[in-house]
Enzyme design. Structure first.
Site, short mmCIF file in Angstrom:
data_model
loop_
_atom_site.label_atom_id
_atom_site.label_comp_id
_atom_site.label_asym_id
_atom_site.label_seq_id
_atom_site.Cartn_x
_atom_site.Cartn_y
_atom_site.Cartn_z
N SER A 1 39.58 13.25 -25.40
CA SER A 1 40.33 12.49 -24.37
C SER A 1 41.83 12.55 -24.61
CB SER A 1 40.04 11.00 -24.46
OG SER A 1 38.78 10.65 -24.17
N SER B 1 36.48 1.56 -16.22
CA SER B 1 36.52 3.01 -16.42
C SER B 1 37.92 3.45 -16.80
CB SER B 1 36.09 3.73 -15.14
OG SER B 1 36.50 5.08 -15.20
N ASP C 1 30.49 6.30 -24.89
CA ASP C 1 30.09 7.66 -25.30
C ASP C 1 29.23 7.66 -26.56
OD1 ASP C 1 31.37 8.65 -23.13
OD2 ASP C 1 33.11 9.43 -24.21
N LYS D 1 27.16 9.82 -16.21
CA LYS D 1 27.88 10.67 -17.17
C LYS D 1 27.47 12.13 -16.98
CE LYS D 1 30.28 7.43 -18.87
NZ LYS D 1 31.72 7.44 -18.64
C1 S3P Z 1 36.98 8.84 -20.96
C2 S3P Z 1 36.49 7.65 -20.54
C3 S3P Z 1 35.05 7.35 -20.49
C4 S3P Z 1 34.22 8.32 -21.31
C5 S3P Z 1 34.65 9.74 -21.12
C6 S3P Z 1 36.12 9.91 -21.48
C7 S3P Z 1 38.42 9.06 -20.92
O1 S3P Z 1 34.64 7.40 -19.14
O2 S3P Z 1 32.85 8.20 -21.00
O3 S3P Z 1 33.88 10.61 -21.94
O4 S3P Z 1 38.90 10.08 -21.43
O5 S3P Z 1 39.13 8.21 -20.37
P1 S3P Z 1 34.81 6.13 -18.18
O6 S3P Z 1 35.91 5.32 -18.70
O7 S3P Z 1 35.09 6.63 -16.82
O8 S3P Z 1 33.50 5.40 -18.27
#
Ligand code: S3P
Length: 437
Positions: free
Chosen positions: A22, A164, A316, A343
């Site tokens: 991320s 999210s 995750d 997901k």
């Molecule tokens: C992420 C946020 C999460 C996670 C994803 C990466 C990010 O998703 O599941 O693998 O980089 O901001 P959400 O926040 O949309 O649930």
């Protein structure tokens, strides 16, 4: 690509945690908003961050890779005025964050993804971006998305309907790239890497926390300051190493340089409550993110009940937590986890299918799963488990296989390359019997 794992005791050694997926993606996206060149170290060279780089290049940004360093050039001036096409492959983060950037920079574009990404819900970003003034068309709320150049409003307030970080980051990127004042209200706190990184580069961003909720305010007139950036290790990748050491006999490993941001490392707190031998040491701060080394050794675990507030912070890690729970004494209940259905696969369904094959007892509903753990869980015949093309499902069941007398085979493991390309090498170096076939 199929992979297998079998009983492995005595995992030993020290490994460096791979870069955070991320954060790697955010570093090149936010880096492309700066007025001078920056260099990024610790970048994760995996499929998702690489497809983000390719998309940014298609938009006109100049990004070079030399050895392990990514250079983002001062390339804002080259932003394309032609309609561009970007394919974000399997990456929900790349897709949703770049959508914000495109809307904010008034670019004509089409965004596509692979089969899995094309089934994931995009209305969550389309609706607020269109309310901000963007003109986005979709295929019934899914990719491909078409962006028709349009000016955004100057001020926007949004109450987040779901927790999210991808949605939050998409809106923050639309705001910062269009000089909008944005206020976001989160009922449940989601990961905050975007806020931290914007702050690191000098943005006018503040967070007000109250009673488990928060408001994030991005003010206008942000003159971002170009500085080099170093990506910390990915806690989500480290979680596979941690659980592997916990559930196998006579193991003791150290994982260096793990990001332990409070909105990401809740799994550690949960595992400690379950009885894990975990030691966190050498704390430091790197570019606004907390980092430490983690020592883990074999442990006897007990089930736990996980509150809904924690779900966005372990979103995750739930697949690998379900493996730890399978070998714990007693029940582990995970509720309010409906987001798992959206997901890279329907993760609640994928977890259930895999646990079923391993003979684990569980009860489930639309948004929950309760796992009845068994410290003596074993299988007497080889099993074949589906990954449903999902990297975290594939890695989780390969880790489970380290405990069984008979081999566990996992189908379709290619997507491990989206987040942890050195997975097989890293586990072999610790003495785990996990291999591709
Ligand atoms: C992420 C946020 C999460 C996670 C994803 C990466 C990010 O998703 O599941 O693998 O980089 O901001 P959400 O926040 O949309 O649930």
């Amino acid at each position: 690509m199929k992979a297998s794992s079998k009983k492995s005791n005595n995992l030993q050694g020290t490994v460096t945690c791979p870069g955070d997926k991320s954060i790697s993606q955010r570093s090149v996206i936010i880096g492309s908003l700066l007025d001078e060149d920056i260099q990024i170290s610790g970048f994760l060279f995996a499929e998702d961050p690489l497809s983000t780089i390719v998309a940014l290049r298609n938009l006109g940004h100049e990004i070079e890779i030399d050895n392990d360093i990514v250079s983002v050039k001062n390339s804002r001036k080259n932003i394309s005025d032609q309609k561009v096409s970007c394919n974000l492959g399997n990456s929900g983060t790349g897709f949703r964050l770049i959508s914000g950037l495109i809307a904010g920079q008034e670019i004509d574009a089409e965004l596509t993804g692979d089969d899995s990404l094309s089934k994931r819900p995009m209305n969550r970003i389309i609706k607020p971006l269109n309310e901000m003034g963007a003109k986005i068309e979709s295929n019934k709320g899914c990719a491909p998305l078409t962006f028709n150049k349009s000016q955004l409003v100057k001020e926007f307030l949004y109450e987040m309907p779901i927790a999210s970080a991808q949605l939050k980051s998409c809106l923050l990127l639309a705001a910062i790239s269009s000089n909008m004042k944005l206020t976001l209200h989160e009922n449940k706190v989601s990961r905050d890497h975007t806020e931290r990184m914007l702050k690191y580069f000098g943005a006018n961003i503040t967070t007000k926390k109250y009673e488990g909720m928060q408001d994030i305010i991005l003010d206008t007139n942000n003159k971002l300051e170009a500085k080099d950036y170093s990506v910390v290790g990915d806690f989500s990748s480290a979680s596979f190493l941690i659980v592997a050491a916990l559930i196998t006999k006579d193991s003791s490993i150290t994982i260096k340089n793990v990001g332990i941001n409070e909105t990401r490392f809740t799994l550690l707190e949960i595992l400690i409550k379950m009885g894990s031998n975990i030691n966190i040491k050498n704390h430091s701060i790197c570019c606004g993110e907390k980092v430490a080394d983690i020592e883990v050794s074999s442990s006897t675990l007990t089930g736990i009940s996980i509150d809904e507030e924690s779900i966005p912070k372990i979103i995750d890690e739930i697949p690998i937590l379900s493996i730890a729970a399978s070998f714990a004494e007693g029940e582990t209940s995970i509720t309010g986890a409906g987001e798992l259905r959206f997901k890279e696969s329907d993760r609640l369904m994928a977890i259930e299918e895999g646990l079923n094959k391993l003979g684990v007892s569980y009860k489930s509903s639309d948004d929950s799963i309760v796992i009845m753990g068994n410290r003596d869980l074993n299988i007497s015949k080889e099993v074949n488990i589906e990954s449903f093309g999902d990297h975290r499902i594939a890695m989780s069941f390969l880790i489970a296989g380290l405990r069984f007398d008979s081999e566990v085979h996992v189908n379709d493991c290619k997507n491990i390359d989206t987040s942890f390309p050195s997975f097989f090498e890293t586990f072999s170096s610790l003495g785990a019997d996990i291999k591709t076939i």
